[in-house]
Design a protein around this motif. Structure first.
Motif, PDB file in Angstrom:
ATOM      1  N   LEU A  48       0.830  -1.211   0.000  1.00  9.13           N
ATOM      2  CA  LEU A  48       0.000   0.000   0.000  1.00  9.13           C
ATOM      3  C   LEU A  48       0.859   1.254   0.000  1.00  9.13           C
ATOM      4  O   LEU A  48       1.947   1.248   0.547  1.00  9.13           O
ATOM      5  CB  LEU A  48      -0.929  -0.011   1.216  1.00  9.13           C
ATOM      6  N   PRO A  49       0.369   2.303  -0.639  1.00  5.09           N
ATOM      7  CA  PRO A  49      -0.932   2.475  -1.284  1.00  5.09           C
ATOM      8  C   PRO A  49      -0.945   1.893  -2.692  1.00  5.09           C
ATOM      9  O   PRO A  49       0.068   1.859  -3.370  1.00  5.09           O
ATOM     10  CB  PRO A  49      -1.101   3.991  -1.327  1.00  5.09           C
ATOM     11  N   VAL A  50      -2.138   1.440  -3.110  1.00  3.15           N
ATOM     12  CA  VAL A  50      -2.315   0.871  -4.440  1.00  3.15           C
ATOM     13  C   VAL A  50      -3.598   1.407  -5.076  1.00  3.15           C
ATOM     14  O   VAL A  50      -4.500   1.876  -4.373  1.00  3.15           O
ATOM     15  CB  VAL A  50      -2.370  -0.673  -4.431  1.00  3.15           C
ATOM     16  N   PHE A  51      -3.649   1.295  -6.398  1.00  4.27           N
ATOM     17  CA  PHE A  51      -4.907   1.546  -7.089  1.00  4.27           C
ATOM     18  C   PHE A  51      -5.025   0.557  -8.242  1.00  4.27           C
ATOM     19  O   PHE A  51      -4.031   0.003  -8.715  1.00  4.27           O
ATOM     20  CB  PHE A  51      -5.021   2.994  -7.599  1.00  4.27           C
ATOM     21  N   GLY A  52      -6.259   0.317  -8.664  1.00  2.95           N
ATOM     22  CA  GLY A  52      -6.533  -0.550  -9.800  1.00  2.95           C
ATOM     23  C   GLY A  52      -7.708  -0.009 -10.587  1.00  2.95           C
ATOM     24  O   GLY A  52      -8.509   0.777 -10.065  1.00  2.95           O
ATOM     25  N   VAL A  53      -7.793  -0.432 -11.842  1.00  2.47           N
ATOM     26  CA  VAL A  53      -8.847   0.022 -12.745  1.00  2.47           C
ATOM     27  C   VAL A  53      -9.444  -1.204 -13.431  1.00  2.47           C
ATOM     28  O   VAL A  53      -8.706  -2.096 -13.858  1.00  2.47           O
ATOM     29  CB  VAL A  53      -8.284   0.992 -13.813  1.00  2.47           C
ATOM     30  N   ALA A  54     -10.773  -1.250 -13.532  1.00  2.00           N
ATOM     31  CA  ALA A  54     -11.445  -2.357 -14.210  1.00  2.00           C
ATOM     32  C   ALA A  54     -12.674  -1.839 -14.947  1.00  2.00           C
ATOM     33  O   ALA A  54     -13.203  -0.769 -14.627  1.00  2.00           O
ATOM     34  CB  ALA A  54     -11.870  -3.425 -13.197  1.00  2.00           C
ATOM     35  N   THR A  55     -13.107  -2.627 -15.925  1.00  2.00           N
ATOM     36  CA  THR A  55     -14.351  -2.341 -16.652  1.00  2.00           C
ATOM     37  C   THR A  55     -15.227  -3.595 -16.587  1.00  2.00           C
ATOM     38  O   THR A  55     -15.274  -4.379 -17.525  1.00  2.00           O
ATOM     39  CB  THR A  55     -14.068  -1.945 -18.120  1.00  2.00           C
ATOM     40  N   PRO A  56     -15.912  -3.804 -15.467  1.00  2.00           N
ATOM     41  CA  PRO A  56     -16.606  -5.072 -15.249  1.00  2.00           C
ATOM     42  C   PRO A  56     -17.953  -5.240 -15.950  1.00  2.00           C
ATOM     43  O   PRO A  56     -18.465  -6.358 -16.025  1.00  2.00           O
ATOM     44  CB  PRO A  56     -16.809  -5.092 -13.737  1.00  2.00           C
ATOM     45  N   ARG A  57     -18.530  -4.150 -16.464  1.00  2.00           N
ATOM     46  CA  ARG A  57     -19.894  -4.277 -16.988  1.00  2.00           C
ATOM     47  C   ARG A  57     -20.112  -3.286 -18.115  1.00  2.00           C
ATOM     48  O   ARG A  57     -19.582  -2.177 -18.091  1.00  2.00           O
ATOM     49  CB  ARG A  57     -20.887  -4.011 -15.865  1.00  2.00           C
ATOM     50  N   GLU A  58     -20.922  -3.708 -19.067  1.00  3.46           N
ATOM     51  CA  GLU A  58     -21.285  -2.819 -20.167  1.00  3.46           C
ATOM     52  C   GLU A  58     -22.686  -3.165 -20.633  1.00  3.46           C
ATOM     53  O   GLU A  58     -23.049  -4.343 -20.699  1.00  3.46           O
ATOM     54  CB  GLU A  58     -20.298  -2.975 -21.322  1.00  3.46           C
ATOM     55  N   THR A  59     -23.470  -2.148 -20.935  1.00  2.00           N
ATOM     56  CA  THR A  59     -24.778  -2.362 -21.544  1.00  2.00           C
ATOM     57  C   THR A  59     -24.751  -1.778 -22.946  1.00  2.00           C
ATOM     58  O   THR A  59     -23.973  -0.875 -23.244  1.00  2.00           O
ATOM     59  CB  THR A  59     -25.909  -1.715 -20.721  1.00  2.00           C
ATOM     60  N   LYS A  60     -25.623  -2.318 -23.781  1.00  2.72           N
ATOM     61  CA  LYS A  60     -25.637  -1.918 -25.187  1.00  2.72           C
ATOM     62  C   LYS A  60     -27.071  -1.754 -25.656  1.00  2.72           C
ATOM     63  O   LYS A  60     -27.934  -2.581 -25.356  1.00  2.72           O
ATOM     64  CB  LYS A  60     -24.933  -2.985 -26.022  1.00  2.72           C
ATOM     65  N   VAL A  61     -27.304  -0.676 -26.417  1.00  2.11           N
ATOM     66  CA  VAL A  61     -28.586  -0.449 -27.066  1.00  2.11           C
ATOM     67  C   VAL A  61     -28.293  -0.194 -28.537  1.00  2.11           C
ATOM     68  O   VAL A  61     -27.530   0.726 -28.867  1.00  2.11           O
ATOM     69  CB  VAL A  61     -29.333   0.759 -26.443  1.00  2.11           C
ATOM     70  N   LEU A  62     -28.877  -0.982 -29.407  1.00  2.25           N
ATOM     71  CA  LEU A  62     -28.673  -0.816 -30.840  1.00  2.25           C
ATOM     72  C   LEU A  62     -29.471   0.396 -31.304  1.00  2.25           C
ATOM     73  O   LEU A  62     -30.692   0.443 -31.172  1.00  2.25           O
ATOM     74  CB  LEU A  62     -29.107  -2.080 -31.582  1.00  2.25           C
ATOM     75  N   ASP A  63     -28.776   1.406 -31.843  1.00  3.14           N
ATOM     76  CA  ASP A  63     -29.421   2.637 -32.297  1.00  3.14           C
ATOM     77  C   ASP A  63     -29.803   2.571 -33.769  1.00  3.14           C
ATOM     78  O   ASP A  63     -30.782   3.161 -34.198  1.00  3.14           O
ATOM     79  CB  ASP A  63     -28.484   3.837 -32.094  1.00  3.14           C
ATOM     80  N   ALA A  64     -28.993   1.908 -34.528  1.00  2.00           N
ATOM     81  CA  ALA A  64     -29.217   1.723 -35.962  1.00  2.00           C
ATOM     82  C   ALA A  64     -28.556   0.403 -36.330  1.00  2.00           C
ATOM     83  O   ALA A  64     -27.942  -0.245 -35.486  1.00  2.00           O
ATOM     84  CB  ALA A  64     -28.603   2.886 -36.749  1.00  2.00           C
TER      85      ALA A  64
END
Length: 143
Positions: free
Chosen positions: A39-55
């Motif tokens: 410590l100290p530490v930091f981390g970054v994640a992208t655990p979730r995504e939603t999608k809506v088809l526009d065209a």
């Protein structure tokens, strides 16, 4: 590079280049245990995504990006993490909004303090939402 990997890398680099977090170690946000000596530490994640088809060829994607920060502290640890949260918000949004093709906002902040060990460990978790409009993959490619 996949656009979610680009989001993570953009935020990691911005955090490492900042005066506030340049001395922090960078670890996976998925790490289950971190030794206090790291410590100290930091981390970054992208655990979730939603999608809506526009065209037929364009969609709106809302990606969740999480920044997790852990540090040792004393009785003022919650106050220190509050100041950290201001810096994280500024750094992350500045980095993400540098691309005019996306929108980003902070959606959630959580602070936890664990005092069960020899030293108090504080965890700050901030969740951001990134809106983008990437082209849909060409599903007919390779035919």
């Amino acid at each position: 590079m996949h656009y979610r990997a680009t989001f993570r890398e953009t935020v990691r680099v911005a955090m490492m280049m900042s005066a506030e977090f340049s001395a922090f170690n960078q670890r996976s946000a998925w790490a289950q245990t971190i030794d206090a000596s790291e410590l100290p530490v930091f981390g970054v994640a992208t655990p979730r995504e939603t999608k809506v088809l526009d065209a037929q060829d364009v969609s709106t994607r809302s990606t969740q990006l999480i920044v997790v920060l852990k540090r040792l502290g004393g009785d003022d640890l919650e106050d220190v993490l509050d100041f950290d949260s201001e810096a994280v918000e500024r750094i992350v949004l500045t980095a993400l909004l540098a691309d005019p093709q996306r929108m980003a906002s902070l959606s959630d902040t959580e602070v936890t303090i664990d005092g069960s060990g020899a030293q108090r460990v504080g965890t700050l978790q901030m969740t951001f939402r990134i809106e983008g409009w990437p082209l849909e993959p060409d599903y007919g490619a390779g035919d």
